[in-house]
Design a protein around this motif. Sequence first.
Motif, PDB file in Angstrom:
ATOM      1  N   GLY A  86       0.813  -1.213   0.000  1.00  0.00           N
ATOM      2  CA  GLY A  86       0.000   0.000   0.000  1.00  0.00           C
ATOM      3  C   GLY A  86       0.845   1.261   0.000  1.00  0.00           C
ATOM      4  O   GLY A  86       0.484   2.264  -0.629  1.00  0.00           O
ATOM      5  N   ILE A  87       1.970   1.232   0.682  1.00  0.00           N
ATOM      6  CA  ILE A  87       2.870   2.396   0.717  1.00  0.00           C
ATOM      7  C   ILE A  87       3.426   2.685  -0.673  1.00  0.00           C
ATOM      8  O   ILE A  87       3.579   3.852  -1.063  1.00  0.00           O
ATOM      9  N   CYS A  88       3.706   1.636  -1.428  1.00  0.00           N
ATOM     10  CA  CYS A  88       4.187   1.829  -2.804  1.00  0.00           C
ATOM     11  C   CYS A  88       3.106   2.501  -3.656  1.00  0.00           C
ATOM     12  O   CYS A  88       3.399   3.404  -4.457  1.00  0.00           O
ATOM     13  N   ILE A  89       1.858   2.080  -3.491  1.00  0.00           N
ATOM     14  CA  ILE A  89       0.749   2.691  -4.229  1.00  0.00           C
ATOM     15  C   ILE A  89       0.536   4.127  -3.756  1.00  0.00           C
ATOM     16  O   ILE A  89       0.281   5.043  -4.549  1.00  0.00           O
ATOM     17  N   TYR A  90       0.633   4.344  -2.452  1.00  0.00           N
ATOM     18  CA  TYR A  90       0.542   5.683  -1.858  1.00  0.00           C
ATOM     19  C   TYR A  90       1.607   6.589  -2.472  1.00  0.00           C
ATOM     20  O   TYR A  90       1.338   7.753  -2.814  1.00  0.00           O
ATOM     21  N   LEU A 139      11.388   7.743  -8.928  1.00  0.00           N
ATOM     22  CA  LEU A 139      12.539   6.895  -8.616  1.00  0.00           C
ATOM     23  C   LEU A 139      12.334   6.196  -7.273  1.00  0.00           C
ATOM     24  O   LEU A 139      12.617   4.985  -7.141  1.00  0.00           O
ATOM     25  N   GLY A 140      11.827   6.934  -6.292  1.00  0.00           N
ATOM     26  CA  GLY A 140      11.549   6.332  -4.985  1.00  0.00           C
ATOM     27  C   GLY A 140      10.526   5.218  -5.080  1.00  0.00           C
ATOM     28  O   GLY A 140      10.667   4.183  -4.412  1.00  0.00           O
ATOM     29  N   THR A 141       9.512   5.406  -5.926  1.00  0.00           N
ATOM     30  CA  THR A 141       8.478   4.381  -6.093  1.00  0.00           C
ATOM     31  C   THR A 141       9.056   3.094  -6.665  1.00  0.00           C
ATOM     32  O   THR A 141       8.725   1.990  -6.217  1.00  0.00           O
ATOM     33  N   VAL A 142       9.949   3.231  -7.664  1.00  0.00           N
ATOM     34  CA  VAL A 142      10.579   2.053  -8.272  1.00  0.00           C
ATOM     35  C   VAL A 142      11.420   1.304  -7.230  1.00  0.00           C
ATOM     36  O   VAL A 142      11.323   0.075  -7.085  1.00  0.00           O
ATOM     37  N   LEU A 143      12.242   2.045  -6.483  1.00  0.00           N
ATOM     38  CA  LEU A 143      13.108   1.414  -5.480  1.00  0.00           C
ATOM     39  C   LEU A 143      12.288   0.766  -4.367  1.00  0.00           C
ATOM     40  O   LEU A 143      12.577  -0.363  -3.940  1.00  0.00           O
ATOM     41  N   LEU A 144      11.265   1.461  -3.897  1.00  0.00           N
ATOM     42  CA  LEU A 144      10.425   0.903  -2.833  1.00  0.00           C
ATOM     43  C   LEU A 144       9.700  -0.355  -3.300  1.00  0.00           C
ATOM     44  O   LEU A 144       9.532  -1.308  -2.530  1.00  0.00           O
ATOM     45  N   SER A 145       9.269  -0.373  -4.561  1.00  0.00           N
ATOM     46  CA  SER A 145       8.563  -1.545  -5.091  1.00  0.00           C
ATOM     47  C   SER A 145       9.484  -2.756  -5.164  1.00  0.00           C
ATOM     48  O   SER A 145       9.069  -3.888  -4.851  1.00  0.00           O
ATOM     49  N   TYR A 179      -8.088  -4.366   5.013  1.00  0.00           N
ATOM     50  CA  TYR A 179      -9.071  -3.417   5.551  1.00  0.00           C
ATOM     51  C   TYR A 179      -8.401  -2.375   6.453  1.00  0.00           C
ATOM     52  O   TYR A 179      -8.647  -1.171   6.319  1.00  0.00           O
ATOM     53  N   ILE A 180      -7.539  -2.815   7.348  1.00  0.00           N
ATOM     54  CA  ILE A 180      -6.858  -1.895   8.257  1.00  0.00           C
ATOM     55  C   ILE A 180      -5.947  -0.949   7.478  1.00  0.00           C
ATOM     56  O   ILE A 180      -5.865   0.253   7.772  1.00  0.00           O
ATOM     57  N   ALA A 181      -5.254  -1.475   6.463  1.00  0.00           N
ATOM     58  CA  ALA A 181      -4.389  -0.623   5.646  1.00  0.00           C
ATOM     59  C   ALA A 181      -5.210   0.430   4.901  1.00  0.00           C
ATOM     60  O   ALA A 181      -4.816   1.603   4.824  1.00  0.00           O
ATOM     61  N   LEU A 182      -6.371   0.037   4.374  1.00  0.00           N
ATOM     62  CA  LEU A 182      -7.234   0.984   3.676  1.00  0.00           C
ATOM     63  C   LEU A 182      -7.699   2.100   4.607  1.00  0.00           C
ATOM     64  O   LEU A 182      -7.799   3.267   4.193  1.00  0.00           O
ATOM     65  N   LEU A 183      -7.997   1.773   5.858  1.00  0.00           N
ATOM     66  CA  LEU A 183      -8.414   2.800   6.816  1.00  0.00           C
ATOM     67  C   LEU A 183      -7.319   3.848   6.996  1.00  0.00           C
ATOM     68  O   LEU A 183      -7.598   5.050   7.092  1.00  0.00           O
ATOM     69  N   LYS A 184      -6.085   3.411   7.043  1.00  0.00           N
ATOM     70  CA  LYS A 184      -4.973   4.341   7.222  1.00  0.00           C
ATOM     71  C   LYS A 184      -4.824   5.267   6.022  1.00  0.00           C
ATOM     72  O   LYS A 184      -4.555   6.462   6.187  1.00  0.00           O
ATOM     73  N   PHE A 185      -4.999   4.727   4.824  1.00  0.00           N
ATOM     74  CA  PHE A 185      -4.880   5.565   3.639  1.00  0.00           C
ATOM     75  C   PHE A 185      -6.116   6.444   3.452  1.00  0.00           C
ATOM     76  O   PHE A 185      -6.004   7.574   2.956  1.00  0.00           O
TER      77      PHE A 185
END
Length: 349
Positions: A86-90, A139-145, A179-185
Motif C-alpha cells: 500500500g505504501i508503494c501505491i501511496y 525513482l523512490g516508487t521504483v526502489l520501494l517496489s 481493511y486496516i491498511a485501507l483505513l490508514k490511507f
Amino acid sequence: MYMPSTLWTWAFFLVALLQAIVSLALEAFVFGEFQSSLKGAALGPNPPSGALTIPTYLAIFIFGFVYQMVLVWDALRLKNTIQVIGICIYNLGMMVYAAVEMDQVKDAVRQLGDGVNIDRGTWTYLEPCLIAAPCVIALGTVLLSIIAWKLYQEFAWTIYKHISADLRLKRRYLTYQIYIALLKFDFFFFLGFTVQFLVIVAAGGETYEFALTIAALPITIALLFLAAYLVRRESYLGQAFIIVLYFAGMAYFIFKLIRMYDGSALSMEYVPARRPLTTFAVLTLLLLVGTIATAGVCMRNFGKGLRPHIQTRKVPDVDEGKYVAQADPYYPSAQQHQLGAVPSRMTID
C-alpha cells in the motif's frame, strides 16, 4: 518502538526517508521563491486564491511524507506486507499529486499576472524544481517496489508462523490486513482533501459549509479509529453502522465533484484548486469503494476463528517462542495460543 532490523527493512525505511528529505527540500525551495516573488495585492489581507497555491501544496507534502514515514515504521514493525504494498501505491499517488502541482503553479502565476502581483519570470525559475519533484518520487516508487518484493518474501514465513497453515484462516487474516491498511490511507486522503478545501476554497468567507467541514474533521478521525476497533471486536451492528457511514462519505465526495464542475457561480470558487481537489476526491472515492467491499468481507468472516489472531498488534518473531495466552470469552480455545495475552486496543494497526 520496535522495528525488525534486517537488511531489507532498513533499506525500505532509508529509501522512504531519503525520498521525503529530497522532496521536501525541493518543495521548501519552491515555497520560499514563490513567496518572495509575491507583491501587490498578493501581499494584502485578502490575497488572490492563486497566492495560496504553493503554501497549500507545501502543507500537504509535509503532512504526506511525515505520515508516510509513520506508515513505513508501522508496516515494518508489524511485518504487514499488505501495508508495505500500500505504501508503494501511496507513493505513486504522491507522484501524481506532484505532477499536478506543476500545472497548478503555472495557472497560479498566470492568475496573479506575471509582473503584476508576482515577479516576472517566476514560473521559468521554478519550473526545473517542479519537474524534478515527481521524478524523485518516481525513482523512490521504483526502489520501494523492488524492496517491497524482497520484504514480501521475508515476511511470508513469519505470517505463516503467526496464522498457521490453514488457508481459509490466512485468507481471512489477509482481508483484515487489507481493511486496516485501507483505513490508514482513507485518513490521509480525506484529510488532504479537507485541508485544501479549507485553505483555498473556504478561506474567503465564514460560510456554513466551512464550519461544517471543520466540525467533520475530528468526527471522521474518531470514526476511523472506531472502525478499526469494531472489526477487531467482530461487532455485526457496529460494522453495519460503519459501512453506512462509508456510503455517506462517498455521497459527500460525489457531491463535491459535481459542485466543482456544475458551471454555477459557486463552482467558480473551486477553479484555483480544481485539479488537486479532483485528484484527492477521485482517489478517496476509489479507496472508499475498496474499503466498503473489504469491510463487507470482514463482516462475513466474523465468528470464524480469526479474532484471537488480531487481538495483538505485534506479530511475534519466529524465534520468540510460545507462551500461554489469557482466555478470550469468545474463543476459549485461545487459552493456549502462542500469541499470549490478547489485549483489546482502540487503535488503527
